[in-house]
Design an enzyme around this catalytic site. Sequence first.
Site, PDB file in Angstrom:
ATOM      1  N   THR A   1       8.775 -15.873 -11.026  1.00 24.11           N
ATOM      2  CA  THR A   1       8.518 -15.244  -9.890  1.00 24.11           C
ATOM      3  C   THR A   1       8.075 -13.293 -10.804  1.00 24.11           C
ATOM      4  O   THR A   1       8.360 -13.523 -11.958  1.00 24.11           O
ATOM      5  CB  THR A   1       9.770 -14.466  -9.115  1.00 24.11           C
ATOM      6  OG1 THR A   1      10.354 -15.301  -8.937  1.00 24.11           O
ATOM      7  CG2 THR A   1       9.409 -12.999  -8.714  1.00 24.11           C
TER       8      THR A   1
ATOM      9  N   TYR B   1      12.908 -15.271 -13.452  1.00 23.63           N
ATOM     10  CA  TYR B   1      12.227 -14.300 -13.951  1.00 23.63           C
ATOM     11  C   TYR B   1      12.042 -14.150 -15.100  1.00 23.63           C
ATOM     12  O   TYR B   1      13.254 -15.173 -16.232  1.00 23.63           O
ATOM     13  CB  TYR B   1      13.962 -13.301 -13.569  1.00 23.63           C
ATOM     14  CG  TYR B   1      14.063 -12.907 -12.691  1.00 23.63           C
ATOM     15  CD1 TYR B   1      12.776 -12.447 -11.620  1.00 23.63           C
ATOM     16  CD2 TYR B   1      15.350 -12.679 -11.168  1.00 23.63           C
ATOM     17  CE1 TYR B   1      12.879 -11.690 -10.466  1.00 23.63           C
ATOM     18  CE2 TYR B   1      15.255 -11.830  -9.541  1.00 23.63           C
ATOM     19  CZ  TYR B   1      13.958 -12.090  -9.570  1.00 23.63           C
ATOM     20  OH  TYR B   1      14.323 -11.131  -7.801  1.00 23.63           O
TER      21      TYR B   1
ATOM     22  N   SER C   1      18.375 -18.747  -7.671  1.00 21.79           N
ATOM     23  CA  SER C   1      17.666 -17.694  -8.490  1.00 21.79           C
ATOM     24  C   SER C   1      19.043 -17.248  -9.438  1.00 21.79           C
ATOM     25  O   SER C   1      19.440 -17.898  -9.732  1.00 21.79           O
ATOM     26  CB  SER C   1      17.888 -16.929  -7.522  1.00 21.79           C
ATOM     27  OG  SER C   1      18.299 -15.075  -7.796  1.00 21.79           O
TER      28      SER C   1
ATOM     29  N   HIS D   1       8.369 -10.165  -2.472  1.00 22.62           N
ATOM     30  CA  HIS D   1       9.321 -10.691  -2.537  1.00 22.62           C
ATOM     31  C   HIS D   1      10.006  -9.572  -1.371  1.00 22.62           C
ATOM     32  O   HIS D   1      11.146  -8.835  -1.312  1.00 22.62           O
ATOM     33  CB  HIS D   1       9.934  -9.511  -3.572  1.00 22.62           C
ATOM     34  CG  HIS D   1      10.449 -10.106  -4.268  1.00 22.62           C
ATOM     35  ND1 HIS D   1      10.441 -10.795  -5.454  1.00 22.62           N
ATOM     36  CD2 HIS D   1      11.738  -9.619  -4.464  1.00 22.62           C
ATOM     37  CE1 HIS D   1      11.722 -10.596  -6.027  1.00 22.62           C
ATOM     38  NE2 HIS D   1      12.794 -10.180  -5.309  1.00 22.62           N
TER      39      HIS D   1
ATOM     40  N   LYS E   1       5.575 -17.645  -8.051  1.00 17.83           N
ATOM     41  CA  LYS E   1       5.892 -17.172  -6.780  1.00 17.83           C
ATOM     42  C   LYS E   1       5.772 -15.133  -6.754  1.00 17.83           C
ATOM     43  O   LYS E   1       5.857 -15.169  -7.818  1.00 17.83           O
ATOM     44  CB  LYS E   1       7.628 -16.690  -6.274  1.00 17.83           C
ATOM     45  CG  LYS E   1       8.262 -16.546  -5.111  1.00 17.83           C
ATOM     46  CD  LYS E   1       9.907 -16.277  -5.204  1.00 17.83           C
ATOM     47  CE  LYS E   1      10.168 -15.143  -3.712  1.00 17.83           C
ATOM     48  NZ  LYS E   1      10.636 -14.850  -4.183  1.00 17.83           N
TER      49      LYS E   1
HETATM   50  C1  LIG Z   1      18.495  -9.677  -0.777  1.00 22.90           C
HETATM   51  C2  LIG Z   1      18.515 -11.072  -1.675  1.00 22.90           C
HETATM   52  C3  LIG Z   1      17.698 -11.373  -2.958  1.00 22.90           C
HETATM   53  C4  LIG Z   1      17.153 -11.422  -2.981  1.00 22.90           C
HETATM   54  N1  LIG Z   1      16.896 -12.211  -4.919  1.00 22.90           N
HETATM   55  C5  LIG Z   1      15.570 -12.487  -5.248  1.00 22.90           C
HETATM   56  C6  LIG Z   1      15.468 -13.536  -6.449  1.00 22.90           C
HETATM   57  O1  LIG Z   1      16.635 -13.899  -6.909  1.00 22.90           O
HETATM   58  N2  LIG Z   1      14.232 -13.795  -6.706  1.00 22.90           N
HETATM   59  C7  LIG Z   1      13.158 -13.696  -6.140  1.00 22.90           C
HETATM   60  O2  LIG Z   1      12.273 -14.141  -6.453  1.00 22.90           O
HETATM   61  N3  LIG Z   1      13.619 -13.816  -4.768  1.00 22.90           N
HETATM   62  C8  LIG Z   1      14.249 -12.768  -4.348  1.00 22.90           C
HETATM   63  N4  LIG Z   1      13.840 -12.508  -3.243  1.00 22.90           N
HETATM   64  C9  LIG Z   1      12.713 -12.556  -2.283  1.00 22.90           C
HETATM   65  C10 LIG Z   1      13.069 -13.619  -1.503  1.00 22.90           C
HETATM   66  O3  LIG Z   1      13.360 -14.891  -2.550  1.00 22.90           O
HETATM   67  C11 LIG Z   1      11.841 -14.005  -0.441  1.00 22.90           C
HETATM   68  O4  LIG Z   1      10.572 -13.701  -1.283  1.00 22.90           O
HETATM   69  C12 LIG Z   1      12.367 -12.309   0.383  1.00 22.90           C
HETATM   70  O5  LIG Z   1      13.817 -12.645   0.808  1.00 22.90           O
HETATM   71  C13 LIG Z   1      11.145 -13.116   1.620  1.00 22.90           C
HETATM   72  O6  LIG Z   1      11.603 -12.766   2.992  1.00 22.90           O
HETATM   73  P1  LIG Z   1      12.506 -12.202   3.827  1.00 22.90           P
HETATM   74  O7  LIG Z   1      13.748 -12.472   3.979  1.00 22.90           O
HETATM   75  O8  LIG Z   1      12.552 -11.520   4.746  1.00 22.90           O
HETATM   76  O9  LIG Z   1      12.202 -13.462   4.697  1.00 22.90           O
HETATM   77  C14 LIG Z   1      15.413 -11.640  -2.525  1.00 22.90           C
HETATM   78  C15 LIG Z   1      15.493 -11.276  -1.507  1.00 22.90           C
HETATM   79  C16 LIG Z   1      16.958 -10.675  -0.881  1.00 22.90           C
HETATM   80  C17 LIG Z   1      16.603  -9.952   0.107  1.00 22.90           C
END
Ligand SMILES: Cc1cc2nc3c(=O)[nH]c(=O)nc-3n(C[C@H](O)[C@H](O)[C@H](O)COP(=O)(O)O)c2cc1C
Length: 716
Positions: A494, A468, A445, A614, A590
């Site tokens: 994203t 991002y 990320s 997300h 994404k």
């Molecule tokens: C703590 C946390 C941080 C995240 N940070 C990002 C990020 O920096 N960039 C991004 O595209 N998605 C981010 N996401 C989303 C995840 O990539 C993903 O889409 C999501 O966690 C999927 O759902 P799940 O955790 O229920 O499997 C984040 C999710 C969580 C829980």
Amino acid sequence: MKKGTSVLAAVALCVLAGGAGAQSYPAKPVKIMVGFAAGGPTDVIARIVAQDMTLSLGQSFVVENRPGANAIIATEAVARSAPDGYTLLFSSLSLLVNAILMEGRVHYDPFKDFAPVSNAAVLPMVVVTSPETRIASMQDLIVLAKAKPGELSYATFHRHENDQRSVQGQRPGARRGDGGPRDLHVLSDRRNRRPGIGEETESAGGRHAQAARRFSRGAHARAIGSAGIRGDRALGGHARSRQYARRHSQSPRRGNAQVAGEGRDEGTVQGIGRGHRRGHAGRIRRVPEKRLRTLGARHQNLRSEGRMSAASGLRNAGSDAAAPAESSCPVSRGAAARVLRAWNIADLRRLAKRRLPRAIFDFFDGAAEDETTLADNRAAFERVRLAPKTLAGVARIDTSAAILGARSKLPIAVGPTGGIGFGWPFADVGVARAAATAGIPYTLSTMATASIERIAREAGGRLWFQAYVFRQRGMTLGLVERARQFGYEALMVTVDVPVGGKRERDFRNDFAIRFRFTPRNVLDFASRPGWVLSVLRHGMPRLENVADLAPEAKSTAEIASSVGQFWDADFDWDGLARMRDGWPRKMLVKGILRADEAERLAGLGIDAVVVSNHGGRQLDGAVAALTALPPIVRAVKGRMSVLVDGGVRRGVDVVKALALGAEGVMLGRATLYGACAAGEAGAARALEILRDELVRSMQLSGVRSVGEIGPDLLAN
Ligand SMILES: Cc1cc2nc3c(=O)[nH]c(=O)nc-3n(C[C@H](O)[C@H](O)[C@H](O)COP(=O)(O)O)c2cc1C
């Protein structure tokens, strides 16, 4: 001070004694002594290096084998040889290990009598077992050894040499019955007795090199570090601790222990004889480093597979970048043992919750507003029912899949999760390593607590970078360029974050506002002293990729909580098209939930879409990702890869997503919970759980390979 001085003094004496001048070195053939028999791994590598040095220095470098006593005979001979630079030792770490284990009984001092020149190769040791033993992991082996002290047989091809020691440990304090390696009985001849387990050096010369390599790549082979056993990527006594290597390589006063080359802990060290001349040492040291790259290129099988080879290639690409010390993602025995008792992702979540202050746990676990979409993501998986096939002959299951046009051991990739260093020191590195070990892609990320460079250097495997789009567009482009330079395979943009979602748990915990200590969160943090201690020990994590983003913000938490204000809410299709044009490799987008948008992305030349909301952290009320998947798959009609994330917690979820048309799934919280419970070992455990569940689900569904999973498996 004394150690460095003694070497330099020997050098000076030697020059005064009137030996050949450093300029003309080597003026005569140079002997390279090998303490092992011809044909063994150390010998094979020594001969390749000798050939290269002969060609580049114009003098013969001749290998002489003087085997015996785990190379002590050869080592002592070189220590006694004339200190003129014409007798070199080509050794494994037995040089140090012997001196430590047999203190007082070897007649050389590895530090006073030798000056390391270069690390020539890295040879992982591979433990192999007979399928009859049902030992599939180091943990299984330890459990069995504990249950049957002294009864397990281990075959080694050399008595008292490195391979035997690495399995037996021979470390102080190892006791029989503690499950330590002393509980293994060692057979010295594998031909006469049928072994329970055996060990091979993965090398060009190893008799079972092919098999060992296959094992080391196989789904069942894992680095022992990821199982929570100390030693990380090498076994037992071979691994010099990182602290040790760092201490010795940083201090000129301890210059003898400097290891050139890849800077890894394990491997083969060449030393030159006692009292070598500085000029000679310098010249020899320079040559192998240059030649070793050729060596690696010409003899691919001398390089270790996977993350190490990838990392070394990348290191060359980014050689200008500053190289901070390797980050450690440590795990205590207790935490490692606890995650092994986790039987599913929900267990890992419980462990994470127990360990973390509530504010941190909620930041990871929580979602936007009423968390309806978060719940829907799970509910969508739970609604799908399968119609399993029977009598399909499912003894062998192939979980490998093509993801984004390249092989992955599982139809799974690790998705981007920002800020996870709050959960465990250097969790990003741990998760990335666990993914590399599992043979699946990892996405870093933008908001990670490890930099693009750090992950490239320390994790390896298939790496994707998630971007991002910031209002400071130059900043985004700078990150993308760094990812390109450091060999990231794909860029993931994203697009579902024009602004931050309203994450109310964070507000309540005082996490989403400018971070400050309040009575509530001070009490919260005080209730988790283990976490507090780990932060005190390793320091507050930093969002290393965006450290310049908010110069006025004083801490990571401040940046994390205020970061929404930096995102570019005006980013649109034209901006995305420009990014596509500027990125030469694969690109994923994404955060897509609409079929019309997926179709448009296919037209833009985007290689993959990640169907995602997300993890429910953005628009609460958005459709569940799995529900959005089938129309998107129909719309793009095979023109691009379709991945899905959100709510994947079980192996059977992978089967369901694939049956609905996905090429693979991405993980968010699943590996994150594991990492928060026990760093790399926890993330590895999460992947192991999902893999095991996937295999079982495939067997119970009557499909032998990922390609056989299709819509005909769906019952509704
Ligand atoms: C703590 C946390 C941080 C995240 N940070 C990002 C990020 O920096 N960039 C991004 O595209 N998605 C981010 N996401 C989303 C995840 O990539 C993903 O889409 C999501 O966690 C999927 O759902 P799940 O955790 O229920 O499997 C984040 C999710 C969580 C829980």
